[in-house]
Write a protein that holds these residues in place. Structure first.
Motif, PDB file in Angstrom:
ATOM      1  N   CYS A 140       0.829  -1.208   0.000  1.00 51.52           N
ATOM      2  CA  CYS A 140       0.000   0.000   0.000  1.00 51.52           C
ATOM      3  C   CYS A 140       0.864   1.259   0.000  1.00 51.52           C
ATOM      4  O   CYS A 140       0.442   2.322  -0.474  1.00 51.52           O
ATOM      5  N   TYR A 141       2.110   1.132   0.509  1.00 51.75           N
ATOM      6  CA  TYR A 141       2.922   2.323   0.727  1.00 51.75           C
ATOM      7  C   TYR A 141       3.676   2.775  -0.511  1.00 51.75           C
ATOM      8  O   TYR A 141       4.560   3.641  -0.421  1.00 51.75           O
ATOM      9  N   SER A 143       2.049   4.509  -2.080  1.00 48.17           N
ATOM     10  CA  SER A 143       1.386   5.819  -1.965  1.00 48.17           C
ATOM     11  C   SER A 143       2.330   6.889  -1.459  1.00 48.17           C
ATOM     12  O   SER A 143       2.072   8.091  -1.641  1.00 48.17           O
ATOM     13  N   TYR A 146       1.163  10.485   0.190  1.00 46.33           N
ATOM     14  CA  TYR A 146       0.033  11.090  -0.524  1.00 46.33           C
ATOM     15  C   TYR A 146      -0.985  11.578   0.500  1.00 46.33           C
ATOM     16  O   TYR A 146      -1.386  10.831   1.403  1.00 46.33           O
ATOM     17  N   PHE A 150      -6.166   7.080  -1.167  1.00 50.11           N
ATOM     18  CA  PHE A 150      -5.395   6.438  -2.231  1.00 50.11           C
ATOM     19  C   PHE A 150      -6.151   5.194  -2.674  1.00 50.11           C
ATOM     20  O   PHE A 150      -6.348   4.263  -1.901  1.00 50.11           O
ATOM     21  N   GLU A 157       1.182   9.715  -8.535  1.00 48.46           N
ATOM     22  CA  GLU A 157       0.395  10.872  -8.094  1.00 48.46           C
ATOM     23  C   GLU A 157       1.282  12.024  -7.638  1.00 48.46           C
ATOM     24  O   GLU A 157       0.818  12.921  -6.941  1.00 48.46           O
ATOM     25  N   GLN A 159       3.604  11.847  -5.469  1.00 55.49           N
ATOM     26  CA  GLN A 159       3.827  11.715  -4.043  1.00 55.49           C
ATOM     27  C   GLN A 159       5.311  11.722  -3.675  1.00 55.49           C
ATOM     28  O   GLN A 159       6.163  11.363  -4.479  1.00 55.49           O
ATOM     29  N   GLU A 166       9.807   2.468   0.482  1.00 50.45           N
ATOM     30  CA  GLU A 166       8.624   2.910  -0.255  1.00 50.45           C
ATOM     31  C   GLU A 166       8.973   3.291  -1.687  1.00 50.45           C
ATOM     32  O   GLU A 166       8.271   2.907  -2.633  1.00 50.45           O
ATOM     33  N   ARG A 190      -1.420  -5.204  -2.899  1.00 48.80           N
ATOM     34  CA  ARG A 190      -0.781  -4.204  -2.047  1.00 48.80           C
ATOM     35  C   ARG A 190      -1.207  -4.389  -0.594  1.00 48.80           C
ATOM     36  O   ARG A 190      -2.220  -3.833  -0.157  1.00 48.80           O
ATOM     37  N   GLN A 263      -5.789  -3.710  -3.020  1.00 47.88           N
ATOM     38  CA  GLN A 263      -5.216  -3.212  -1.777  1.00 47.88           C
ATOM     39  C   GLN A 263      -5.750  -4.059  -0.632  1.00 47.88           C
ATOM     40  O   GLN A 263      -6.948  -4.058  -0.346  1.00 47.88           O
ATOM     41  N   THR A 325      -2.254   9.268   4.571  1.00 47.68           N
ATOM     42  CA  THR A 325      -2.955   8.535   3.512  1.00 47.68           C
ATOM     43  C   THR A 325      -3.967   7.557   4.083  1.00 47.68           C
ATOM     44  O   THR A 325      -3.709   6.886   5.079  1.00 47.68           O
ATOM     45  N   TYR A 327      -6.618   4.321   2.687  1.00 44.98           N
ATOM     46  CA  TYR A 327      -6.650   3.364   1.580  1.00 44.98           C
ATOM     47  C   TYR A 327      -8.051   2.775   1.384  1.00 44.98           C
ATOM     48  O   TYR A 327      -8.731   2.407   2.344  1.00 44.98           O
TER      49      TYR A 327
END
Length: 369
Positions: A140-141, A143, A146, A150, A157, A159, A166, A190, A263, A325, A327
């Motif tokens: 997930c990270y 992201s 962000y 997400f 994005e 980020q 990450e 994710r 996710q 963030t 999710y």
């Protein structure tokens, strides 16, 4: 005969996933695990554990687990030509789990393992003439930091990232999605922050929320914990290992999961304050929170003499106490519907995690590299 090629064995998630795959495949099939030479003994021991409970007769109907020494950071995965050719001619499915799961990983190691290693496994998969699916475990990270919600459709994005773990996992997923767009049949998973098994508490290393738990356990019944402003708003999204592997095992078997990003996150995660209270209650501690900021906490752990030695909280983990963030898991919830697989609330299994830590103090935070 079907050959499934898997990286990341005998790691935390890889070992559990192989156990699930034994139920899907049968006599004549093969689960080919790419392992590093230094983990040979551990891998062989894990294979014995996976196969022996079934008994001799049952084991004869299960797929074979074969270990192949190699290295994802090397061209051709470090396999000799004959072995590589045979595996590629037989492999129908590739599961790529191998990565450096370490928030403090250096850029060089992160790029070598997470980025170039993924490139090499993708090259292997694309050379398999009968490849049906490339199953990739991201995080997930990707992201980074962000600010906002997400979704599973999002990736690039603009980020920023907390660390090289990450950043390199993001770069690796960018390449997987690129190959997927070019025609490679693939599915991406994710997970959020993976913790121990919700039923047994079993885990391979203590990091993330475990740093806080261990700090609480080292204190008397009245325990002090620094918390940042917004602790009642920032979320910490953790998922138990059994949910992650059960979800991957189920979703990877669906025809409709090709081309999908999932996710694997808690749809109702606790806030930082809530998780801290749950950990304290399960550890039989009365929590006293002390206001601090992310910058002060991190700098203190990094540079103030004695602070890290006292608290033993990884400085990089502090960023996740002010993680901006959230999710969504729409694809996951949709395709797990009716399977009986769902992420349990953290409060339902926190006592199990605490009990395991109490009974296994020798485990540390070292990552398999």
């Amino acid at each position: 005969m079907t050959t499934v090629f898997l990286t990341g064995f005998p790691g935390f998630l890889g070992s559990a996933l192989v156990e699930r795959l034994l139920d899907r495949y049968g006599t004549g099939d093969e689960i080919a695990c790419l392992i590093q030479s230094k983990y040979r003994d551990e891998a062989e021991s894990r294979v014995d554990e996976l196969l022996s409970p079934a008994g001799t007769e049952a084991a004869e109907t299960e797929p074979a687990i074969r270990l192949h020494e190699g290295d994802i950071t090397a061209q051709g995965l470090g396999l000799d030509d004959e072995t590589a050719d045979r595996l590629q001619s037989d492999t129908a499915e590739v599961y790529h789990l191998a990565a450096v799961y370490d928030l403090g990983v250096s850029e060089d190691v992160g790029r070598a393992v997470n980025v170039r290693g993924t490139d090499h496994v993708l090259d292997f998969a694309e050379a398999c003439p009968d490849i049906e699916r490339f199953q990739y475990v991201s995080t997930c990270y990707v992201s980074g930091r962000y600010d906002g919600v997400f979704t599973e459709e999002m990736l690039r994005e603009g980020q920023t990232f907390n660390n090289w773990y990450e950043a390199t996992k993001f770069l690796a997923e960018v390449e997987v999605q690129k190959r997927m767009a070019e025609g490679l049949p693939a599915t991406i998973y994710r997970p959020a922050i993976a913790v121990g098994d919700s039923r047994t508490g079993e885990t391979q290393k203590y990091d993330g929320p475990y740093f806080v738990l261990q700090w609480l356990l080292r204190q008397p019944r009245l325990a002090v914990l620094p918390l940042p402003p917004g602790a009642d708003e920032f979320e910490i999204n953790v998922v138990p290992r059994d949910f992650v592997v059960d979800a991957i095992a189920h979703l990877s078997g669906l025809d409709e999961s090709e081309g999908v990003v999932y996710q694997l996150a808690d749809p109702n995660p606790p806030t930082v304050a809530e998780m801290s209270r749950l950990l304290a209650d399960a550890a039989d501690r009365r929590l006293v929170s002390v206001p601090t900021t992310r910058t002060i906490a991190k700098r203190s752990l990094e540079s103030v003499p004695g602070v890290y030695r006292l608290m033993r909280i990884e400085p990089e983990s502090v960023n996740y106490f002010t993680h901006p963030t959230r999710y969504t898991s729409g694809h996951t919830l949709r395709d797990l519907s009716g399977s009986g697989i769902s992420c349990p609330p953290f409060g339902d299994y926190v006592e199990t995690l605490v009990e395991f830590v109490r009974e296994n103090p020798e485990i540390d935070s070292s990552a398999m590299v």
